[in-house]
Scaffold this active site. Sequence first.
Site, PDB file in Angstrom:
ATOM      1  N   TYR A 136       0.838  -1.195   0.000  1.00 24.05           N
ATOM      2  CA  TYR A 136       0.000   0.000   0.000  1.00 24.05           C
ATOM      3  C   TYR A 136       0.876   1.248   0.000  1.00 24.05           C
ATOM      4  O   TYR A 136       2.058   1.200   0.374  1.00 24.05           O
ATOM      5  CB  TYR A 136      -0.910  -0.008   1.237  1.00 24.05           C
ATOM      6  CG  TYR A 136      -2.127   0.866   1.121  1.00 24.05           C
ATOM      7  CD1 TYR A 136      -3.078   0.651   0.124  1.00 24.05           C
ATOM      8  CD2 TYR A 136      -2.347   1.915   2.009  1.00 24.05           C
ATOM      9  CE1 TYR A 136      -4.203   1.448   0.029  1.00 24.05           C
ATOM     10  CE2 TYR A 136      -3.469   2.718   1.925  1.00 24.05           C
ATOM     11  CZ  TYR A 136      -4.395   2.484   0.924  1.00 24.05           C
ATOM     12  OH  TYR A 136      -5.507   3.286   0.826  1.00 24.05           O
ATOM     13  N   ASN A 193     -15.712   3.330   1.888  1.00 21.98           N
ATOM     14  CA  ASN A 193     -16.432   3.122   0.629  1.00 21.98           C
ATOM     15  C   ASN A 193     -17.512   4.162   0.339  1.00 21.98           C
ATOM     16  O   ASN A 193     -17.564   4.690  -0.777  1.00 21.98           O
ATOM     17  CB  ASN A 193     -17.002   1.707   0.583  1.00 21.98           C
ATOM     18  CG  ASN A 193     -15.910   0.654   0.464  1.00 21.98           C
ATOM     19  OD1 ASN A 193     -14.933   0.855  -0.237  1.00 21.98           O
ATOM     20  ND2 ASN A 193     -16.076  -0.465   1.151  1.00 21.98           N
ATOM     21  N   SER A 212     -18.649  -4.686  -5.099  1.00 22.41           N
ATOM     22  CA  SER A 212     -17.773  -4.334  -3.977  1.00 22.41           C
ATOM     23  C   SER A 212     -18.481  -3.354  -3.053  1.00 22.41           C
ATOM     24  O   SER A 212     -19.551  -2.822  -3.379  1.00 22.41           O
ATOM     25  CB  SER A 212     -16.492  -3.696  -4.509  1.00 22.41           C
ATOM     26  OG  SER A 212     -16.780  -2.432  -5.108  1.00 22.41           O
ATOM     27  N   ASP A 233     -18.477 -12.751 -14.201  1.00 24.62           N
ATOM     28  CA  ASP A 233     -19.455 -13.831 -14.314  1.00 24.62           C
ATOM     29  C   ASP A 233     -19.217 -14.836 -13.191  1.00 24.62           C
ATOM     30  O   ASP A 233     -18.085 -15.044 -12.753  1.00 24.62           O
ATOM     31  CB  ASP A 233     -19.327 -14.528 -15.676  1.00 24.62           C
ATOM     32  CG  ASP A 233     -20.563 -15.356 -16.006  1.00 24.62           C
ATOM     33  OD1 ASP A 233     -21.557 -15.255 -15.250  1.00 24.62           O
ATOM     34  OD2 ASP A 233     -20.529 -16.092 -16.994  1.00 24.62           O
ATOM     35  N   ARG A 234     -20.292 -15.451 -12.727  1.00 22.79           N
ATOM     36  CA  ARG A 234     -20.217 -16.367 -11.581  1.00 22.79           C
ATOM     37  C   ARG A 234     -21.452 -17.246 -11.578  1.00 22.79           C
ATOM     38  O   ARG A 234     -22.466 -16.917 -12.223  1.00 22.79           O
ATOM     39  CB  ARG A 234     -20.130 -15.566 -10.274  1.00 22.79           C
ATOM     40  CG  ARG A 234     -21.352 -14.697 -10.031  1.00 22.79           C
ATOM     41  CD  ARG A 234     -21.099 -13.664  -8.951  1.00 22.79           C
ATOM     42  NE  ARG A 234     -20.119 -12.692  -9.398  1.00 22.79           N
ATOM     43  CZ  ARG A 234     -19.269 -12.047  -8.589  1.00 22.79           C
ATOM     44  NH1 ARG A 234     -19.282 -12.301  -7.296  1.00 22.79           N
ATOM     45  NH2 ARG A 234     -18.420 -11.179  -9.057  1.00 22.79           N
ATOM     46  N   TYR A 264      -9.729   4.051  -9.283  1.00 22.50           N
ATOM     47  CA  TYR A 264      -9.480   4.112  -7.840  1.00 22.50           C
ATOM     48  C   TYR A 264      -9.025   2.775  -7.272  1.00 22.50           C
ATOM     49  O   TYR A 264      -8.836   2.635  -6.057  1.00 22.50           O
ATOM     50  CB  TYR A 264     -10.726   4.608  -7.101  1.00 22.50           C
ATOM     51  CG  TYR A 264     -11.909   3.666  -7.115  1.00 22.50           C
ATOM     52  CD1 TYR A 264     -12.218   2.901  -5.989  1.00 22.50           C
ATOM     53  CD2 TYR A 264     -12.728   3.560  -8.232  1.00 22.50           C
ATOM     54  CE1 TYR A 264     -13.303   2.046  -5.989  1.00 22.50           C
ATOM     55  CE2 TYR A 264     -13.819   2.703  -8.238  1.00 22.50           C
ATOM     56  CZ  TYR A 264     -14.110   1.956  -7.114  1.00 22.50           C
ATOM     57  OH  TYR A 264     -15.197   1.095  -7.115  1.00 22.50           O
ATOM     58  N   GLY A 265      -8.818   1.783  -8.143  1.00 23.73           N
ATOM     59  CA  GLY A 265      -8.340   0.484  -7.695  1.00 23.73           C
ATOM     60  C   GLY A 265      -7.776  -0.285  -8.870  1.00 23.73           C
ATOM     61  O   GLY A 265      -7.977   0.088 -10.032  1.00 23.73           O
ATOM     62  N   TRP A 268      -7.852   8.635  -4.765  1.00 23.60           N
ATOM     63  CA  TRP A 268      -7.448   7.897  -3.564  1.00 23.60           C
ATOM     64  C   TRP A 268      -8.056   8.607  -2.371  1.00 23.60           C
ATOM     65  O   TRP A 268      -7.698   9.760  -2.093  1.00 23.60           O
ATOM     66  CB  TRP A 268      -5.926   7.858  -3.480  1.00 23.60           C
ATOM     67  CG  TRP A 268      -5.379   7.038  -2.362  1.00 23.60           C
ATOM     68  CD1 TRP A 268      -5.929   5.947  -1.778  1.00 23.60           C
ATOM     69  CD2 TRP A 268      -4.124   7.251  -1.692  1.00 23.60           C
ATOM     70  NE1 TRP A 268      -5.113   5.455  -0.791  1.00 23.60           N
ATOM     71  CE2 TRP A 268      -4.000   6.234  -0.719  1.00 23.60           C
ATOM     72  CE3 TRP A 268      -3.106   8.186  -1.842  1.00 23.60           C
ATOM     73  CZ2 TRP A 268      -2.896   6.144   0.116  1.00 23.60           C
ATOM     74  CZ3 TRP A 268      -2.006   8.098  -1.008  1.00 23.60           C
ATOM     75  CH2 TRP A 268      -1.896   7.076  -0.036  1.00 23.60           C
TER      76      TRP A 268
END
Length: 355
Positions: A74, A147, A174, A197-198, A265-266, A291
Amino acid sequence: MVAMRFLVGGFCRAMSATVQARPRGLVYEKHGEPDRVLQLKDVSLPELGASGVHVRMLAAPINPSDINMIQGSYAVLPDFPAVGGNEGVGEVVQVGSNVTSLKPGDLVIPADAGLGTWRTEAVFEVEKLLKIPPDIPLMSAATLGVNPCTALRMLSDFVTLKPGDSVIQNAANSGAGQAVIQIAAAKGIKTINVVRDRPNFQELSDRLKSLGADCVITEEALRKPEMKDLFQKIPKPLLALDAVGGKNATEMLRHLQHKGTMVTYGGMSKQPVMIPVSVLIFKDVRLRGFWMTQWKKDNAQNKEKLSGMIADLCALIRKGQLAAPACQEVPLPDYQIALKAATTPYVTAKQVLRM
């Protein structure tokens, strides 16, 4: 999955006023995988001093940034020995002689990263804390500082959005993605939400739509020509929110309006963002980064702005327009169970350590 049906204030009043004689925390003395380097140990409390605040922690989530910090990847790293955790909610037990903004019984969340929230008690400097109202549900309070703040800033600071406009985002399941869906819906902004997909895709799609999502699609669907049919019902997005990087981000870029903006942002895919030259030339898209930790540092001296952001989010919570993500509460001594779940693919429940 445990459903929280009581408020933080009520929880605090139900607790014993006696503080544990031996504060404990999840401590690490070197970087590495959290399940190997974290240890539940007794932690000492520094003197309260004039500006200190003694806080009894109530609940603290496990976020990807917490894992990255322990791994050493980080951007901000604490000195050793360090206590894990950057987010959570606690109750004020005692304040220093010069502290006037807080009093015993108040509820607080960290104003910045790096405080080490995975512990039963701590003494923090008063400027490192933000007071929150007592009528916020416990899980909402514990997950408020990262978040939802990230979602609100990204929806507010880069593009002027009006009701009827649309936003596209990846990692929509998320914690940040769920907050984006709800805050956007409260503002009348439509969302196109991309997820991997899941096997339980339909179940996930239904849950995100129950939060206010207008459309939920897979990464594969994002690349198909049928996307043009979607834009007959929803306008092309002015804003893309990228938490993944790689090909996923590239495909979102292709669907932006002329002069649209993508905010990264990720980087969950750990792949670079590849920008097609045609998108830059013919669409003149803007690429930005965000960030939340840096935003808080930039505004550290403006407590009114920080408090105003929290107040806006709490107002949405009270109206029922912003709920906490699905949470799995885990007692602090069972932290290894929570760590395993937090790093397992397709586990959508936010792991929250209860102190």
